[in-house]
Design a protein around this motif. Structure first.
Motif, PDB file in Angstrom:
ATOM      1  N   GLU A  60       0.904  10.938   8.433  1.00 27.74           N
ATOM      2  CA  GLU A  60      -0.657  11.280   8.061  1.00 27.74           C
ATOM      3  C   GLU A  60      -1.110  10.775   7.075  1.00 27.74           C
ATOM      4  O   GLU A  60      -2.609  10.314   7.203  1.00 27.74           O
ATOM      5  CB  GLU A  60      -0.653  13.001   7.788  1.00 27.74           C
ATOM      6  CG  GLU A  60      -1.468  13.809   8.852  1.00 27.74           C
ATOM      7  CD  GLU A  60      -1.693  15.307   8.318  1.00 27.74           C
ATOM      8  OE1 GLU A  60      -2.549  15.824   8.182  1.00 27.74           O
ATOM      9  OE2 GLU A  60      -0.402  15.961   8.465  1.00 27.74           O
ATOM     10  N   VAL A  61      -0.544  10.306   5.901  1.00 34.99           N
ATOM     11  CA  VAL A  61      -1.259   9.728   4.911  1.00 34.99           C
ATOM     12  C   VAL A  61      -1.551   8.254   5.421  1.00 34.99           C
ATOM     13  O   VAL A  61      -2.606   7.947   5.251  1.00 34.99           O
ATOM     14  CB  VAL A  61      -0.078   9.475   3.715  1.00 34.99           C
ATOM     15  CG1 VAL A  61      -0.644   8.443   2.706  1.00 34.99           C
ATOM     16  CG2 VAL A  61       0.168  10.869   3.276  1.00 34.99           C
ATOM     17  N   LEU A  62      -0.658   7.688   6.157  1.00 30.07           N
ATOM     18  CA  LEU A  62      -0.870   6.303   6.547  1.00 30.07           C
ATOM     19  C   LEU A  62      -2.132   6.281   7.720  1.00 30.07           C
ATOM     20  O   LEU A  62      -2.585   5.364   7.626  1.00 30.07           O
ATOM     21  CB  LEU A  62       0.287   5.662   7.036  1.00 30.07           C
ATOM     22  CG  LEU A  62       1.208   5.517   5.936  1.00 30.07           C
ATOM     23  CD1 LEU A  62       2.784   5.030   6.573  1.00 30.07           C
ATOM     24  CD2 LEU A  62       0.960   4.377   4.859  1.00 30.07           C
ATOM     25  N   GLU A  63      -2.104   7.194   8.395  1.00 29.51           N
ATOM     26  CA  GLU A  63      -3.285   7.343   9.508  1.00 29.51           C
ATOM     27  C   GLU A  63      -4.444   7.399   8.605  1.00 29.51           C
ATOM     28  O   GLU A  63      -5.456   6.669   8.987  1.00 29.51           O
ATOM     29  CB  GLU A  63      -2.941   8.639  10.370  1.00 29.51           C
ATOM     30  CG  GLU A  63      -3.829   8.887  11.447  1.00 29.51           C
ATOM     31  CD  GLU A  63      -3.772   7.883  12.758  1.00 29.51           C
ATOM     32  OE1 GLU A  63      -2.971   6.822  12.424  1.00 29.51           O
ATOM     33  OE2 GLU A  63      -4.705   7.927  13.620  1.00 29.51           O
ATOM     34  N   ILE A  64      -4.464   8.272   7.450  1.00 28.08           N
ATOM     35  CA  ILE A  64      -5.930   8.263   6.868  1.00 28.08           C
ATOM     36  C   ILE A  64      -6.337   7.045   6.229  1.00 28.08           C
ATOM     37  O   ILE A  64      -7.332   6.333   6.162  1.00 28.08           O
ATOM     38  CB  ILE A  64      -5.860   9.404   5.853  1.00 28.08           C
ATOM     39  CG1 ILE A  64      -5.640  10.731   6.678  1.00 28.08           C
ATOM     40  CG2 ILE A  64      -6.937   9.593   5.107  1.00 28.08           C
ATOM     41  CD1 ILE A  64      -5.418  12.051   5.952  1.00 28.08           C
ATOM     42  N   GLU A  82       5.110   0.333   2.019  1.00 26.82           N
ATOM     43  CA  GLU A  82       3.950   0.416   3.157  1.00 26.82           C
ATOM     44  C   GLU A  82       2.601   0.591   2.533  1.00 26.82           C
ATOM     45  O   GLU A  82       1.648  -0.092   2.948  1.00 26.82           O
ATOM     46  CB  GLU A  82       4.119   1.565   4.299  1.00 26.82           C
ATOM     47  CG  GLU A  82       3.523   1.513   5.259  1.00 26.82           C
ATOM     48  CD  GLU A  82       3.862   0.376   6.369  1.00 26.82           C
ATOM     49  OE1 GLU A  82       4.663  -0.258   6.186  1.00 26.82           O
ATOM     50  OE2 GLU A  82       2.974   0.230   7.361  1.00 26.82           O
ATOM     51  N   LEU A  83       2.549   1.626   1.447  1.00 25.74           N
ATOM     52  CA  LEU A  83       1.227   1.854   0.830  1.00 25.74           C
ATOM     53  C   LEU A  83       0.722   0.618   0.057  1.00 25.74           C
ATOM     54  O   LEU A  83      -0.550   0.397   0.001  1.00 25.74           O
ATOM     55  CB  LEU A  83       1.422   3.063  -0.074  1.00 25.74           C
ATOM     56  CG  LEU A  83       0.342   3.867  -0.548  1.00 25.74           C
ATOM     57  CD1 LEU A  83      -0.795   4.346   0.783  1.00 25.74           C
ATOM     58  CD2 LEU A  83       0.611   5.027  -1.257  1.00 25.74           C
ATOM     59  N   VAL A  84       1.569   0.031  -0.602  1.00 27.79           N
ATOM     60  CA  VAL A  84       1.340  -1.004  -1.414  1.00 27.79           C
ATOM     61  C   VAL A  84       0.718  -2.017  -0.682  1.00 27.79           C
ATOM     62  O   VAL A  84      -0.161  -2.941  -1.115  1.00 27.79           O
ATOM     63  CB  VAL A  84       2.528  -1.617  -2.426  1.00 27.79           C
ATOM     64  CG1 VAL A  84       2.355  -2.673  -2.989  1.00 27.79           C
ATOM     65  CG2 VAL A  84       2.807  -0.575  -3.526  1.00 27.79           C
ATOM     66  N   GLY A 136     -11.578  14.632  -1.189  1.00 25.65           N
ATOM     67  CA  GLY A 136     -10.541  15.007  -0.530  1.00 25.65           C
ATOM     68  C   GLY A 136     -10.924  15.526   0.859  1.00 25.65           C
ATOM     69  O   GLY A 136     -11.122  14.614   1.940  1.00 25.65           O
ATOM     70  N   ARG A 137     -10.828  16.576   0.906  1.00 25.71           N
ATOM     71  CA  ARG A 137     -11.210  17.598   2.241  1.00 25.71           C
ATOM     72  C   ARG A 137     -12.444  17.070   2.891  1.00 25.71           C
ATOM     73  O   ARG A 137     -12.502  17.176   4.035  1.00 25.71           O
ATOM     74  CB  ARG A 137     -11.233  19.154   1.924  1.00 25.71           C
ATOM     75  CG  ARG A 137      -9.641  19.592   1.603  1.00 25.71           C
ATOM     76  CD  ARG A 137      -9.650  21.188   1.114  1.00 25.71           C
ATOM     77  NE  ARG A 137      -9.978  20.726  -0.443  1.00 25.71           N
ATOM     78  CZ  ARG A 137      -9.840  21.967  -1.218  1.00 25.71           C
ATOM     79  NH1 ARG A 137      -9.636  23.173  -0.674  1.00 25.71           N
ATOM     80  NH2 ARG A 137     -10.176  21.727  -2.577  1.00 25.71           N
ATOM     81  N   GLY A 138     -13.324  16.728   2.080  1.00 22.71           N
ATOM     82  CA  GLY A 138     -14.579  16.245   2.910  1.00 22.71           C
ATOM     83  C   GLY A 138     -14.565  15.086   3.376  1.00 22.71           C
ATOM     84  O   GLY A 138     -15.203  14.923   4.368  1.00 22.71           O
ATOM     85  N   ILE A 139     -13.696  14.267   3.240  1.00 22.31           N
ATOM     86  CA  ILE A 139     -13.136  13.120   4.439  1.00 22.31           C
ATOM     87  C   ILE A 139     -11.966  13.414   5.323  1.00 22.31           C
ATOM     88  O   ILE A 139     -12.074  13.513   6.382  1.00 22.31           O
ATOM     89  CB  ILE A 139     -12.833  11.938   3.298  1.00 22.31           C
ATOM     90  CG1 ILE A 139     -14.254  11.431   2.753  1.00 22.31           C
ATOM     91  CG2 ILE A 139     -12.405  10.908   4.321  1.00 22.31           C
ATOM     92  CD1 ILE A 139     -14.274  10.270   2.013  1.00 22.31           C
ATOM     93  N   TYR A 140     -10.624  13.637   4.620  1.00 19.30           N
ATOM     94  CA  TYR A 140      -9.568  13.762   5.658  1.00 19.30           C
ATOM     95  C   TYR A 140      -9.570  15.255   6.130  1.00 19.30           C
ATOM     96  O   TYR A 140      -8.830  15.364   7.215  1.00 19.30           O
ATOM     97  CB  TYR A 140      -8.323  13.702   4.830  1.00 19.30           C
ATOM     98  CG  TYR A 140      -7.867  14.840   3.977  1.00 19.30           C
ATOM     99  CD1 TYR A 140      -7.368  16.040   4.566  1.00 19.30           C
ATOM    100  CD2 TYR A 140      -7.997  14.750   2.419  1.00 19.30           C
ATOM    101  CE1 TYR A 140      -6.919  17.048   3.697  1.00 19.30           C
ATOM    102  CE2 TYR A 140      -7.829  15.628   1.605  1.00 19.30           C
ATOM    103  CZ  TYR A 140      -7.133  16.818   2.223  1.00 19.30           C
ATOM    104  OH  TYR A 140      -6.783  17.818   1.352  1.00 19.30           O
ATOM    105  N   GLY A 141     -10.519  16.164   6.051  1.00 20.40           N
ATOM    106  CA  GLY A 141     -10.590  17.453   6.669  1.00 20.40           C
ATOM    107  C   GLY A 141     -11.518  17.214   7.829  1.00 20.40           C
ATOM    108  O   GLY A 141     -11.576  18.408   8.319  1.00 20.40           O
ATOM    109  N   ALA A 184     -13.186   9.440  13.135  1.00 20.27           N
ATOM    110  CA  ALA A 184     -14.143  10.462  12.545  1.00 20.27           C
ATOM    111  C   ALA A 184     -13.947  10.301  10.928  1.00 20.27           C
ATOM    112  O   ALA A 184     -15.169  10.475  10.111  1.00 20.27           O
ATOM    113  CB  ALA A 184     -13.714  12.048  12.906  1.00 20.27           C
ATOM    114  N   MET A 185     -12.926  10.206  10.376  1.00 24.45           N
ATOM    115  CA  MET A 185     -12.682  10.231   8.933  1.00 24.45           C
ATOM    116  C   MET A 185     -13.327   8.805   8.333  1.00 24.45           C
ATOM    117  O   MET A 185     -13.958   8.835   7.453  1.00 24.45           O
ATOM    118  CB  MET A 185     -11.073  10.059   8.648  1.00 24.45           C
ATOM    119  CG  MET A 185     -10.656  11.271   8.692  1.00 24.45           C
ATOM    120  SD  MET A 185      -8.867  11.335   7.998  1.00 24.45           S
ATOM    121  CE  MET A 185      -8.127  11.371   9.676  1.00 24.45           C
ATOM    122  N   GLU A 186     -13.224   7.610   9.158  1.00 19.20           N
ATOM    123  CA  GLU A 186     -13.778   6.592   8.705  1.00 19.20           C
ATOM    124  C   GLU A 186     -15.479   6.631   8.723  1.00 19.20           C
ATOM    125  O   GLU A 186     -16.110   6.246   7.830  1.00 19.20           O
ATOM    126  CB  GLU A 186     -13.486   5.316   9.732  1.00 19.20           C
ATOM    127  CG  GLU A 186     -14.370   4.054   9.402  1.00 19.20           C
ATOM    128  CD  GLU A 186     -13.774   2.925  10.244  1.00 19.20           C
ATOM    129  OE1 GLU A 186     -12.891   3.070  10.927  1.00 19.20           O
ATOM    130  OE2 GLU A 186     -14.345   1.756  10.114  1.00 19.20           O
TER     131      GLU A 186
END
Ligand code: S5P
Length: 266
Positions: free
Chosen positions: A44-48, A76-78, A232-237, A244-246
């Motif tokens: 989920e982190v990587l999807e966001i 991967e994050l790096v 935070g929640r304003g975007i990934y929520g 939609a997040m983008e």
């Protein structure tokens, strides 16, 4: 004053490589948006990150809530931070004596210093916490923020506490401590260029049921003179997945950037 300078023109006022890179990214991507990715598994982190990475100057993590955290995930994050051009901020909020935070920063299953460009600490234990963290982070080019204020209702980081936090940072110097988590620009004298990062941001004012309080990007950047909005929640929520997040991240990026452009004209 700092609030009338462009992000780009502030690069040369910093010696810390992470602070410099952040300001460069902000200028390049026209983004003062940090997305706070507070979800509990790596997929989920990587999807966001894939969804919002191109819109943000920074990705904020809470690595200790990720059930399947691994060093491969950190790698991967790096990789994404290079490809999509953002800073990684691990919101660890260290709060122990110097000797203990050295180990918490460097070791354990998270090995934070090995992948996070930026982290933060509460000033409550005194300057030894900075000495400890900088002994690990400085040789790696990492940077630290002190929590000078908080967004939550009833918090104790106010008044004299905030002033003393500022003082502690000044005494430590800006080699490693590059700024603050704060609700407004907490350096009234503005002798030095500090980065001000502000959580508790939503497109509408409000809060949650556990004391979080939200202000708008305009309140934070224009009225309070801060540099980075943390959302935070304003975007990934938002519902609707990656696209939609983008789209939501783009709304925040634009709101934050327009408030900044307006501030420069003041
Ligand atoms: O005072 C603070 C400091 C921080 S770093 N208030 C905060 O909310 N934060 C963090 O910002 C918090 O831990 C969370 O990760 C994020 C806010 O998330 P949101 O969903 O309320 O936007």
């Amino acid at each position: 004053p700092t609030t009338l300078k462009t992000y780009g023109s502030r690069v040369s006022l910093h010696s810390n490589p992470t602070a410099k890179r952040l300001l460069e990214i902000m200028e390049r991507k026209q983004s003062n948006l940090c997305v706070s990715i507070d979800v509990t598994n790596t997929a989920e982190v990587l999807e966001i990150v894939r969804g919002v990475g191109s819109k943000v100057c920074m990705v904020k993590t809470h690595a200790d809530i990720i059930s399947d955290f691994s060093s491969a995930f950190a790698d991967e994050l790096v990789r994404f931070s290079k490809e999509l051009d953002f800073i990684i901020f691990e919101d660890r909020k260290f709060a122990d004596i110097g000797n203990t935070v050295v180990h918490q920063y460097q070791s354990g299953p998270l090995a934070i210093a090995s992948w996070a460009h930026l982290t933060n600490a509460h000033p409550i234990p005194g300057p030894g916490i900075i000495t400890g963290l900088s002994s690990v982070g400085l040789p790696l080019g990492r940077a630290l923020l002190l929590l000078g204020e908080m967004s939550s209702k009833g918090n104790l980081a106010t008044g004299e506490y905030t002033k003393k936090t500022m003082q502690m940072a000044k005494e430590a110097g800006r080699e490693f401590v590059v700024g603050f988590i704060a609700m407004s620009r907490v350096d009234p004298e503005e002798e030095e260029d500090w980065l001000m990062l502000t959580p508790g941001v939503g497109l509408v004012q409000g809060g949650d049921k556990m004391g979080q309080q939200y202000r708008t990007p305009r309140d934070v950047i224009l009225d309070s003179g801060c540099d980075v909005i943390i959302v935070g929640r304003g975007i990934y929520g938002v519902k609707g997945g990656k696209d939609a997040m983008e789209a939501e991240a783009e709304k925040y990026r634009r709101a934050g950037w327009e408030a900044y452009e307006e501030r420069l004209k003041r």
